[in-house]
Design a protein around this motif. Sequence first.
Motif, short mmCIF file in Angstrom:
data_model
loop_
_atom_site.label_atom_id
_atom_site.label_comp_id
_atom_site.label_asym_id
_atom_site.label_seq_id
_atom_site.Cartn_x
_atom_site.Cartn_y
_atom_site.Cartn_z
N ALA A 91 0.83 -1.20 0.00
CA ALA A 91 0.00 0.00 0.00
C ALA A 91 0.86 1.25 0.00
O ALA A 91 2.03 1.22 0.40
CB ALA A 91 -0.91 0.00 1.22
N TRP A 92 0.25 2.32 -0.44
CA TRP A 92 0.84 3.65 -0.32
C TRP A 92 -0.01 4.46 0.65
O TRP A 92 -1.24 4.47 0.54
CB TRP A 92 0.90 4.36 -1.67
N PHE A 93 0.65 5.09 1.57
CA PHE A 93 0.01 6.02 2.50
C PHE A 93 0.70 7.38 2.37
O PHE A 93 1.81 7.47 1.83
CB PHE A 93 0.16 5.53 3.96
N GLY A 122 0.46 17.75 10.61
CA GLY A 122 -0.72 17.97 11.43
C GLY A 122 -1.92 17.10 11.08
O GLY A 122 -2.99 17.28 11.67
N LYS A 123 -1.74 16.18 10.15
CA LYS A 123 -2.85 15.32 9.74
C LYS A 123 -2.52 13.86 10.00
O LYS A 123 -1.36 13.48 10.14
CB LYS A 123 -3.17 15.54 8.27
N GLU A 124 -3.57 13.05 10.03
CA GLU A 124 -3.38 11.61 10.21
C GLU A 124 -2.87 10.97 8.92
O GLU A 124 -3.04 11.51 7.83
CB GLU A 124 -4.70 10.96 10.63
N ARG A 125 -2.25 9.82 9.09
CA ARG A 125 -1.77 9.08 7.92
C ARG A 125 -2.99 8.61 7.12
O ARG A 125 -3.94 8.05 7.66
CB ARG A 125 -0.91 7.90 8.37
N GLU A 126 -2.92 8.81 5.81
CA GLU A 126 -4.06 8.53 4.93
C GLU A 126 -3.69 7.47 3.91
O GLU A 126 -2.64 7.57 3.25
CB GLU A 126 -4.45 9.83 4.21
N GLY A 127 -4.57 6.49 3.73
CA GLY A 127 -4.34 5.48 2.71
C GLY A 127 -4.57 6.04 1.32
O GLY A 127 -5.57 6.72 1.09
N VAL A 128 -3.64 5.78 0.42
CA VAL A 128 -3.73 6.27 -0.96
C VAL A 128 -4.12 5.14 -1.91
O VAL A 128 -5.02 5.29 -2.74
CB VAL A 128 -2.39 6.89 -1.39
N SER A 129 -3.45 4.01 -1.80
CA SER A 129 -3.77 2.87 -2.65
C SER A 129 -3.26 1.60 -1.99
O SER A 129 -2.39 1.64 -1.11
CB SER A 129 -3.14 3.01 -4.04
N CYS A 130 -3.81 0.48 -2.43
CA CYS A 130 -3.37 -0.82 -1.93
C CYS A 130 -3.50 -1.83 -3.05
O CYS A 130 -4.59 -1.99 -3.62
CB CYS A 130 -4.20 -1.26 -0.73
N MET A 131 -2.38 -2.50 -3.37
CA MET A 131 -2.37 -3.50 -4.43
C MET A 131 -2.21 -4.88 -3.81
O MET A 131 -1.26 -5.14 -3.06
CB MET A 131 -1.22 -3.24 -5.40
N ARG A 132 -3.13 -5.78 -4.14
CA ARG A 132 -3.03 -7.17 -3.68
C ARG A 132 -1.97 -7.90 -4.49
O ARG A 132 -1.93 -7.79 -5.71
CB ARG A 132 -4.38 -7.88 -3.82
N TYR A 150 -7.26 0.78 4.10
CA TYR A 150 -6.65 2.06 4.41
C TYR A 150 -6.34 2.22 5.89
O TYR A 150 -6.00 3.32 6.35
CB TYR A 150 -7.55 3.20 3.94
N TRP A 151 -6.47 1.15 6.68
CA TRP A 151 -6.08 1.20 8.09
C TRP A 151 -4.59 0.95 8.21
O TRP A 151 -4.11 -0.14 7.86
CB TRP A 151 -6.82 0.12 8.88
N PRO A 152 -3.82 1.88 8.72
CA PRO A 152 -2.37 1.64 8.88
C PRO A 152 -2.07 0.41 9.73
O PRO A 152 -1.04 -0.24 9.52
CB PRO A 152 -1.88 2.93 9.57
N SER A 153 -2.94 0.07 10.65
CA SER A 153 -2.69 -1.07 11.53
C SER A 153 -2.69 -2.40 10.80
O SER A 153 -2.25 -3.42 11.35
CB SER A 153 -3.73 -1.11 12.66
#
Length: 128
Positions: A35-37, A42-52, A110-113
Amino acid sequence: QLQLVESGGGLVQPGGSLRLSCAASGFTSDYLAIAWFRQAPGKEREGVSCMRSSDGWTYYADSVKGRFTSSRDNAKNTVYLQMNSLKPEDTAVYYCAAALLATPNSIRWYWPSKYDSWGQGTQVTVSS
């Protein structure tokens, strides 16, 4: 152990393009998704894309659909993020991340965890 290294960030004018790279080394056959985040100050980490890894299916955030495209070169163990029509709000540190234990689904990609290994990040600045 899987290591990830991002590259390709920089300064670009609005409307311009950049291509980020995420090179994987180590146990490269172990990751289930890449994935790309991004994280702006000042902002939370945001999911951009995720490739299986299994089929190359890719999820995208609504904010980048139609502008960003993720691709991969299996021979080079590298995943790319092609970013077109860049906007000032795309300015952030971009990270790639690998899921090793379970494949993130359409609800949680898009969950960093959900990711177990992270790169160090590369800065993207969109400004005139």
